[in-house]
Scaffold this motif. Structure first.
Motif, PDB file in Angstrom:
ATOM      1  N   GLN A  99      -3.904   4.909  14.005  1.00 39.14           N
ATOM      2  CA  GLN A  99      -2.503   5.097  13.619  1.00 39.14           C
ATOM      3  C   GLN A  99      -1.924   6.273  14.389  1.00 39.14           C
ATOM      4  O   GLN A  99      -2.393   7.412  14.237  1.00 39.14           O
ATOM      5  CB  GLN A  99      -2.371   5.329  12.111  1.00 39.14           C
ATOM      6  N   GLU A 138      -5.106   8.472   3.925  1.00 37.89           N
ATOM      7  CA  GLU A 138      -5.357   7.060   4.133  1.00 37.89           C
ATOM      8  C   GLU A 138      -4.473   6.204   3.212  1.00 37.89           C
ATOM      9  O   GLU A 138      -4.020   6.690   2.171  1.00 37.89           O
ATOM     10  CB  GLU A 138      -6.840   6.745   3.880  1.00 37.89           C
ATOM     11  N   TYR A 141       0.856  -1.170   0.000  1.00 43.75           N
ATOM     12  CA  TYR A 141       0.000   0.000   0.000  1.00 43.75           C
ATOM     13  C   TYR A 141       0.896   1.224   0.000  1.00 43.75           C
ATOM     14  O   TYR A 141       2.041   1.189   0.471  1.00 43.75           O
ATOM     15  CB  TYR A 141      -0.886   0.054   1.254  1.00 43.75           C
ATOM     16  N   PHE A 196     -10.231   1.971   1.960  1.00 42.88           N
ATOM     17  CA  PHE A 196     -10.047   2.786   3.149  1.00 42.88           C
ATOM     18  C   PHE A 196     -10.756   4.133   3.037  1.00 42.88           C
ATOM     19  O   PHE A 196     -10.803   4.755   1.974  1.00 42.88           O
ATOM     20  CB  PHE A 196      -8.554   3.031   3.397  1.00 42.88           C
ATOM     21  N   GLY A 197     -11.301   4.552   4.164  1.00 44.56           N
ATOM     22  CA  GLY A 197     -11.810   5.905   4.263  1.00 44.56           C
ATOM     23  C   GLY A 197     -10.659   6.875   4.404  1.00 44.56           C
ATOM     24  O   GLY A 197      -9.517   6.466   4.636  1.00 44.56           O
ATOM     25  N   PRO A 198     -10.926   8.170   4.295  1.00 44.19           N
ATOM     26  CA  PRO A 198      -9.868   9.185   4.353  1.00 44.19           C
ATOM     27  C   PRO A 198      -9.345   9.440   5.750  1.00 44.19           C
ATOM     28  O   PRO A 198      -8.384  10.180   5.921  1.00 44.19           O
ATOM     29  CB  PRO A 198     -10.546  10.429   3.778  1.00 44.19           C
ATOM     30  N   ARG A 242      -8.936  12.650  12.077  1.00 45.56           N
ATOM     31  CA  ARG A 242      -7.865  13.017  13.009  1.00 45.56           C
ATOM     32  C   ARG A 242      -8.504  13.553  14.287  1.00 45.56           C
ATOM     33  O   ARG A 242      -9.177  14.578  14.256  1.00 45.56           O
ATOM     34  CB  ARG A 242      -6.949  14.057  12.373  1.00 45.56           C
ATOM     35  N   LEU A 268      -5.064  -2.518  13.880  1.00 48.77           N
ATOM     36  CA  LEU A 268      -6.464  -2.893  13.837  1.00 48.77           C
ATOM     37  C   LEU A 268      -7.043  -2.847  15.238  1.00 48.77           C
ATOM     38  O   LEU A 268      -6.493  -3.410  16.171  1.00 48.77           O
ATOM     39  CB  LEU A 268      -6.613  -4.302  13.249  1.00 48.77           C
ATOM     40  N   PHE A 270      -5.058   9.113  14.613  1.00 46.22           N
ATOM     41  CA  PHE A 270      -5.676   9.097  13.289  1.00 46.22           C
ATOM     42  C   PHE A 270      -6.501   7.811  13.217  1.00 46.22           C
ATOM     43  O   PHE A 270      -5.943   6.722  13.302  1.00 46.22           O
ATOM     44  CB  PHE A 270      -4.581   9.131  12.224  1.00 46.22           C
ATOM     45  N   TYR A 281      -9.241   1.094  12.364  1.00 47.37           N
ATOM     46  CA  TYR A 281      -7.816   1.137  12.667  1.00 47.37           C
ATOM     47  C   TYR A 281      -7.494   2.435  13.396  1.00 47.37           C
ATOM     48  O   TYR A 281      -8.206   3.423  13.292  1.00 47.37           O
ATOM     49  CB  TYR A 281      -6.976   1.106  11.380  1.00 47.37           C
ATOM     50  N   LYS A 336       4.105   8.135  12.859  1.00 54.69           N
ATOM     51  CA  LYS A 336       5.250   7.306  12.480  1.00 54.69           C
ATOM     52  C   LYS A 336       5.099   5.839  12.910  1.00 54.69           C
ATOM     53  O   LYS A 336       6.085   5.122  13.023  1.00 54.69           O
ATOM     54  CB  LYS A 336       6.549   7.875  13.057  1.00 54.69           C
ATOM     55  N   GLN A 337       3.890   5.414  13.149  1.00 56.26           N
ATOM     56  CA  GLN A 337       3.650   4.018  13.482  1.00 56.26           C
ATOM     57  C   GLN A 337       2.718   3.387  12.452  1.00 56.26           C
ATOM     58  O   GLN A 337       2.135   4.064  11.618  1.00 56.26           O
ATOM     59  CB  GLN A 337       3.058   3.900  14.889  1.00 56.26           C
ATOM     60  N   SER A 338       2.600   2.077  12.532  1.00 55.67           N
ATOM     61  CA  SER A 338       1.749   1.378  11.578  1.00 55.67           C
ATOM     62  C   SER A 338       0.288   1.483  11.981  1.00 55.67           C
ATOM     63  O   SER A 338      -0.036   1.826  13.114  1.00 55.67           O
ATOM     64  CB  SER A 338       2.153  -0.091  11.504  1.00 55.67           C
ATOM     65  N   LEU A 339      -0.570   1.205  11.032  1.00 55.26           N
ATOM     66  CA  LEU A 339      -1.995   1.103  11.358  1.00 55.26           C
ATOM     67  C   LEU A 339      -2.184  -0.100  12.266  1.00 55.26           C
ATOM     68  O   LEU A 339      -1.661  -1.178  12.000  1.00 55.26           O
ATOM     69  CB  LEU A 339      -2.836   0.877  10.088  1.00 55.26           C
ATOM     70  N   ILE A 377      -8.927   5.359  11.149  1.00 54.41           N
ATOM     71  CA  ILE A 377      -9.255   5.049   9.757  1.00 54.41           C
ATOM     72  C   ILE A 377     -10.150   3.826   9.713  1.00 54.41           C
ATOM     73  O   ILE A 377      -9.887   2.831  10.397  1.00 54.41           O
ATOM     74  CB  ILE A 377      -7.995   4.746   8.931  1.00 54.41           C
ATOM     75  N   GLN A 388      -9.357  -4.279   0.901  1.00 51.77           N
ATOM     76  CA  GLN A 388     -10.046  -3.341   1.771  1.00 51.77           C
ATOM     77  C   GLN A 388      -9.946  -1.944   1.162  1.00 51.77           C
ATOM     78  O   GLN A 388      -8.885  -1.542   0.685  1.00 51.77           O
ATOM     79  CB  GLN A 388      -9.431  -3.351   3.171  1.00 51.77           C
ATOM     80  N   PHE A 424     -13.707  -2.436   9.052  1.00 52.57           N
ATOM     81  CA  PHE A 424     -12.616  -2.529  10.015  1.00 52.57           C
ATOM     82  C   PHE A 424     -12.292  -1.130  10.530  1.00 52.57           C
ATOM     83  O   PHE A 424     -12.346  -0.155   9.778  1.00 52.57           O
ATOM     84  CB  PHE A 424     -11.348  -3.099   9.350  1.00 52.57           C
ATOM     85  N   GLY A 476       2.864  -3.176   8.228  1.00 52.13           N
ATOM     86  CA  GLY A 476       4.158  -2.728   8.677  1.00 52.13           C
ATOM     87  C   GLY A 476       4.110  -1.228   8.948  1.00 52.13           C
ATOM     88  O   GLY A 476       3.134  -0.556   8.584  1.00 52.13           O
ATOM     89  N   ALA A 477       5.155  -0.715   9.574  1.00 56.80           N
ATOM     90  CA  ALA A 477       5.176   0.707   9.919  1.00 56.80           C
ATOM     91  C   ALA A 477       5.517   1.601   8.733  1.00 56.80           C
ATOM     92  O   ALA A 477       5.380   2.822   8.814  1.00 56.80           O
ATOM     93  CB  ALA A 477       6.164   0.955  11.054  1.00 56.80           C
TER      94      ALA A 477
END
Lengths: 110, 117
Positions: B38, A43, A36, B108-110, B113, B46, B91, B36, B41-44, B93, B106, B34, A101-102
Motif C-alpha cells: 500500500q 492494517e 473494512y 491481516f497482519g499489522p 513499513r 495484492l 507499507f 499486499y 493514499k492508495q488502495s492495498l 501487509i 482474511q 496473501f 478500493g482506495a
C-alpha cells in the motif's frame, strides 16, 4: 477503469450525524462484498460483510445493489471513534482474492 | 483468535540491500497467505498469493525474482524484497485465511513499513 472505486472524501461530520457513502465495482460476476476499516498507518480490519438483502450491525448499515453494481455504507449517530478510512472490498472471483478500493475518509468532529 | 503477526513492524535500509518480512498466523493454521503493498493514499494492491508448500502466484506486474515468497509452513510465510530501491518503500501487509473458517475472511497482519534510503 478501476475494479473498485470509492469517493475518497473526506466526509467531515459532527458527532451524532449520519454519514453515507458508496462504492462501485466493475465486475458483475463479483462474489462477495465487505467493508473494512483502516486507521492511519494500521492494517485494515473487517467491519462487516455485505449481504444481498442488506444488513445492519449496530449503527452501521450496508446495502448491495447488484443491478447498479454498488454497495453502500451508512453510519448513524456518528462517534469520534468512527473517524477512519473505510475500504470497500470485493471478491471478484472464486479464488478468494480481494480487490480493495482506495478508501473513503470519514472525520467525526466534536 | 485469528491473530496474524508481522515482523519487523518497520525497517529502514540502504538501497541495494535485501529485506525479509515474516508473516505468522499465531493461533490458527493458514490455508493461504496473501501479500499486499500500500502506497500513501492508495488502495492495498495484492502482490501475490501463497499456499504452504507450493510456489506463490504473483499478480501481473509484480516481479517474482524481486519479491521472493517462501511459505514453509501453515503458520509462516516470508517476503524478501531483494536489492531494494527507494521506489520499493511502502507499507507491506500480509493476510491469512483460516483452514477452519470462512475462506472469504482474511485476517491481516499489522503491516511492515519499509523505507529504502
Amino acid at each position: 477503469r478501476k475494479e473498485v472505486e470509492q469517493d475518497p472524501g473526506p466526509f467531515n461530520v459532527p458527532e451524532g450525524a449520519t454519514v453515507a457513502f458508496n462504492c462501485t465495482y466493475s465486475n458483475s460476476a463479483s462474489q462477495s462484498f465487505f467493508w473494512y476499516r483502516q486507521d492511519c498507518r494500521k492494517e485494515p480490519k473487517l467491519l462487516m460483510s455485505v449481504y444481498s438483502s442488506g444488513n445492519e450491525d449496530g449503527r452501521f448499515t450496508a446495502q448491495l445493489n447488484r443491478a447498479s453494481q454498488y454497495i453502500s455504507l451508512l453510519i448513524r449517530d456518528s462517534k469520534l471513534s468512527d473517524s477512519a478510512t473505510y475500504l470497500c472490498v470485493v471478491n471478484l472471483s472464486n479464488d478468494y482474492k480481494l480487490s480493495f478500493g482506495a478508501g473513503t475518509t470519514v472525520t467525526v468532529r466534536a | 483468535g485469528a491473530v496474524v503477526s508481522q515482523h519487523p513492524s518497520w525497517v529502514i535500509c540502504k538501497s541495494g540491500t535485501s529485506v525479509k518480512i515474516e508473516c505468522r498466523s499465531l493461533d490458527f493454521q493458514a490455508t493461504t497467505m496473501f501479500w499486499y503493498r500500500q502506497f500513501p493514499k492508495q488502495s492495498l494492491m495484492l502482490m501475490a498469493t501463497s499456499n504452504e508448500g507450493s510456489k506463490a502466484t504473483y499478480e501481473q506486474g509484480v516481479e517474482k525474482d524481486k519479491f521472493l515468497i517462501n511459505h514453509a509452513s501453515l503458520t509462516l510465510s516470508t517476503l524478501t524484497v531483494t536489492s531494494a530501491h527507494p521506489e520499493d518503500s511502502s507499507f507491506y501487509i500480509c493476510s491469512a485465511t483460516s483452514a477452519r473458517g470462512d475462506l472469504n475472511e482474511q485476517f491481516f497482519g499489522p503491516g511492515t513499513r519499509l523505507t529504502v534510503l
